[in-house]
Design a protein around this motif. Structure first.
Motif, PDB file in Angstrom:
ATOM      1  N   HIS A  37      21.258  46.527  48.595  1.00 49.25           N
ATOM      2  CA  HIS A  37      20.171  46.734  47.863  1.00 49.25           C
ATOM      3  C   HIS A  37      20.705  47.309  46.463  1.00 49.25           C
ATOM      4  O   HIS A  37      21.705  48.143  46.475  1.00 49.25           O
ATOM      5  N   THR A  39      19.039  49.115  44.795  1.00 45.68           N
ATOM      6  CA  THR A  39      18.491  50.473  44.810  1.00 45.68           C
ATOM      7  C   THR A  39      18.999  51.398  45.923  1.00 45.68           C
ATOM      8  O   THR A  39      19.595  50.913  46.731  1.00 45.68           O
ATOM      9  N   VAL A  41      18.034  53.504  49.284  1.00 44.42           N
ATOM     10  CA  VAL A  41      16.963  53.417  50.611  1.00 44.42           C
ATOM     11  C   VAL A  41      17.087  54.625  51.339  1.00 44.42           C
ATOM     12  O   VAL A  41      17.751  55.022  51.640  1.00 44.42           O
ATOM     13  N   TYR A  91      12.380  52.847  47.810  1.00 51.31           N
ATOM     14  CA  TYR A  91      13.432  52.135  47.289  1.00 51.31           C
ATOM     15  C   TYR A  91      13.465  52.611  45.840  1.00 51.31           C
ATOM     16  O   TYR A  91      13.099  51.787  44.986  1.00 51.31           O
TER      17      TYR A  91
END
Length: 274
Positions: A37, A39, A41, A91
């Motif tokens: 990701h 972002t 998590v 997120y």
């Protein structure tokens, strides 16, 4: 034979931080392939157990723990128990986490060395923030979210050792500034950043000032001032819908719920009394 819990998934965006996605899910058979990701998590395991691999490390995250994956780290996920697992996941973007860390006196994005964290206080804060993200009051959702991220970064992030900037004096003076901004902008989408800019402090200092002087969260103070203004408008003959809009409530139903919670009666009863 008992029925096993069904798989469910819900995803939405935070009402104040649009670059923060939120997931509420329960899985029994689903298995995540390895992926990354852009972002962070941050997953609060609320039931069962999840088995994950982060990088080259194999982990088990039971209920009550917090699983944290840094941006761009390869990871997967699958059931670690017969009934699978349930979780509430955040997120947050790299930019959001960097901004929050900056207000805490740190430079650069925070990183987390421990993937699975056992911290009951943090788990409670994350649960409150996740549940609050669906409430009508965006100011309350903002406060609970920042409070949870602050706990995560300060307790478990690999910071540079700098102390969090704290203003030890001037709380009453700043509260007067906050109140002025609030009462001039009741119909606007008031957020902590606007209050912080008015006083030249961080959003976390705003939260501390309200708690120190008024014993309230900023959201509770804003809600009180909005309700007082709505009361005045109703007394002056405004319709409930008009009072709700001009006082900054999401809609008439939001005003009615808040009015009843704080006054023990509906605004319609208040209006009929004249």
């Amino acid at each position: 034979m008992t029925d096993r819990p069904k798989e469910t998934t819900e995803f939405w965006r935070h009402p104040r931080f649009r670059d923060l996605g939120l997931l509420k899910a329960r899985f029994r058979q689903h298995r995540y392939d390895r992926h990354t990701h852009p972002t962070y998590v941050i997953a609060l395991i609320t039931g069962g157990c999840e088995r994950v691999s982060v990088g080259r490390v194999n982990l088990v995250a039971p209920a009550g723990t917090v699983l944290v994956v840094n941006p761009e780290e390869w990871h997967d996920g699958e059931a670690g128990a017969d009934d699978g697992w349930a979780y509430r996941t955040f997120y947050p973007s790299l930019q959001l986490m960097t901004e929050v860390a900056g207000e805490l006196g740190q430079h650069g994005p925070p990183l987390f060395a421990r993937e699975v964290i056992a911290d009951a206080g943090l788990a409670r804060a994350l649960a409150l923030a996740h549940q609050g993200s669906t409430a009508a009051a965006a100011a309350s959702a903002e406060t609970s979210m920042l409070t949870a991220l602050r706990q995560l970064i300060l307790r478990h992030g690999q910071g540079d050792g700098r102390p969090e900037p704290v203003e030890s004096s001037g709380s009453r003076r700043r509260l007067a500034l906050y109140q002025e901004v609030i009462e001039r902008n009741l119909a606007a989408d008031l957020d902590l950043q606007r209050l912080a800019l008015a006083a030249g402090v961080t959003r976390f200092q705003v939260i501390r000032d309200f708690k120190k002087v008024a014993g309230l969260t900023p959201a509770a103070f804003i809600r009180d001032r909005r309700l007082r203004h709505a009361n005045h408008l109703i007394e002056q003959g405004a319709s409930l819908a008009q009072a709700a809009a001009e006082a900054g409530f999401a809609d008439q139903s939001h005003l009615s719920r808040t009015f009843r919670a704080m006054h023990g009666m509906t605004p319609g009863m208040f209006r009929k009394a004249g």
